[in-house]
Design an enzyme around this catalytic site. Structure first.
Site, PDB file in Angstrom:
ATOM      1  N   HIS A  91      -4.539  -2.437  -1.383  1.00  0.00           N
ATOM      2  CA  HIS A  91      -5.073  -1.243  -2.051  1.00  0.00           C
ATOM      3  C   HIS A  91      -4.416  -0.998  -3.407  1.00  0.00           C
ATOM      4  O   HIS A  91      -5.109  -0.616  -4.353  1.00  0.00           O
ATOM      5  CB  HIS A  91      -4.881  -0.003  -1.167  1.00  0.00           C
ATOM      6  CG  HIS A  91      -5.902   0.109  -0.086  1.00  0.00           C
ATOM      7  ND1 HIS A  91      -6.965   0.985  -0.141  1.00  0.00           N
ATOM      8  CD2 HIS A  91      -6.020  -0.548   1.085  1.00  0.00           C
ATOM      9  CE1 HIS A  91      -7.695   0.870   0.951  1.00  0.00           C
ATOM     10  NE2 HIS A  91      -7.143  -0.050   1.714  1.00  0.00           N
TER      11      HIS A  91
ATOM     12  N   HIS B 118      -2.835  -1.377  10.663  1.00  0.00           N
ATOM     13  CA  HIS B 118      -2.331  -0.072  11.100  1.00  0.00           C
ATOM     14  C   HIS B 118      -2.089  -0.105  12.610  1.00  0.00           C
ATOM     15  O   HIS B 118      -2.806   0.499  13.401  1.00  0.00           O
ATOM     16  CB  HIS B 118      -3.309   1.032  10.706  1.00  0.00           C
ATOM     17  CG  HIS B 118      -3.416   1.226   9.232  1.00  0.00           C
ATOM     18  ND1 HIS B 118      -3.992   2.341   8.656  1.00  0.00           N
ATOM     19  CD2 HIS B 118      -2.996   0.458   8.198  1.00  0.00           C
ATOM     20  CE1 HIS B 118      -3.928   2.242   7.342  1.00  0.00           C
ATOM     21  NE2 HIS B 118      -3.341   1.105   7.034  1.00  0.00           N
TER      22      HIS B 118
ATOM     23  N   ASP C 265       0.803  -1.227   0.000  1.00  0.00           N
ATOM     24  CA  ASP C 265       0.000   0.000   0.000  1.00  0.00           C
ATOM     25  C   ASP C 265       0.835   1.277   0.000  1.00  0.00           C
ATOM     26  O   ASP C 265       0.637   2.187   0.809  1.00  0.00           O
ATOM     27  CB  ASP C 265      -0.978   0.013   1.178  1.00  0.00           C
ATOM     28  CG  ASP C 265      -2.124  -0.979   0.992  1.00  0.00           C
ATOM     29  OD1 ASP C 265      -2.265  -1.507  -0.119  1.00  0.00           O
ATOM     30  OD2 ASP C 265      -2.857  -1.216   1.960  1.00  0.00           O
TER      31      ASP C 265
END
Length: 216
Positions: free
Chosen positions: A83, A194, A47
């Site tokens: 992503h 995250h 990502d």
């Protein structure tokens, strides 16, 4: 040897322009720190971008930063994340790799991964990309790990997946069991979740999640 481990840069992740600019600003600052610290190479655990085909101005600014690193002979090794991966193959990551600005170390053929060797340090690097809903688990389940585990030298495995054993309860969804990772790597450069976390797996083995550069 000194290297930097980044993950989840999500460049272009915000629709609000000021916040979108902060995501690229965070990446520029990270590059600046890497240059100042004179790292030998940089790892990005998925990502880099928030989409497979980001806006042209974000591509331009990111390319400028990657060109600085190339000019200073600081390689960037990465895997696509959930992503910035595209099943069609239409992703800006392929363009950047063709330009020699990054190296995608996810090289899978017949359920076997091959190593990318850093020229300066001789570090051996490989990894598996991240997919939506953690569908990459199928690649781990079918992976022939023998060549990876028997390889000598300093080895790094880049992953874009959560590991069930190390996630807080609210982040355990769509994570992989630790046993699916190939063994005998010195450093597991993780991303996707995250969450800032480091764990010593054995005397000579560490797994680390650096968290996102800028929350998206």
């Amino acid at each position: 040897m000194k290297f930097a481990h980044l993950a989840d840069c999500h460049i272009g992740s915000w629709s609000e322009e000021k916040l979108k600019e902060l995501s690229i600003k965070a990446f520029k600052e990270a590059v600046s720190v890497c240059i100042k610290e004179k790292v030998d190479f940089i790892l990005i655990a998925g990502d880099l971008f928030n989409t497979a085909i980001p806006q042209i101005n974000l591509i331009k600014q990111t390319t400028e930063e990657l060109k600085k690193l190339k000019d200073l002979e600081i390689p960037v090794y990465l895997v696509p994340g959930s992503h910035d991966f595209s099943p069609s193959g239409k992703t800006i990551l392929d363009v950047l790799e063709k330009a020699g600005l990054i190296t995608n170390v996810y090289k899978l053929e017949n359920n076997r991964l091959s190593f990318t060797i850093d020229k300066k340090t001789k570090t051996k690097i490989t990894g598996i990309l991240g997919l939506r809903s953690s569908l990459e688990i199928l690649k781990y389940e079918n992976l022939n790990k023998e060549n990876l585990e028997k390889e000598n030298g300093f080895k790094i495995f880049i992953l874009h997946s959560g590991i069930i054993e190390f996630m807080p309860q609210e982040l355990k969804f769509n994570s992989l069991p630790l046993e699916l990772l190939p063994k005998n790597f010195n450093y597991y450069a993780a991303g996707h979740v995250h969450y800032v976390f480091t764990k010593e797996l054995s005397k000579n083995s560490i797994i680390a999640y650096p968290g996102p550069l800028f929350q998206n």
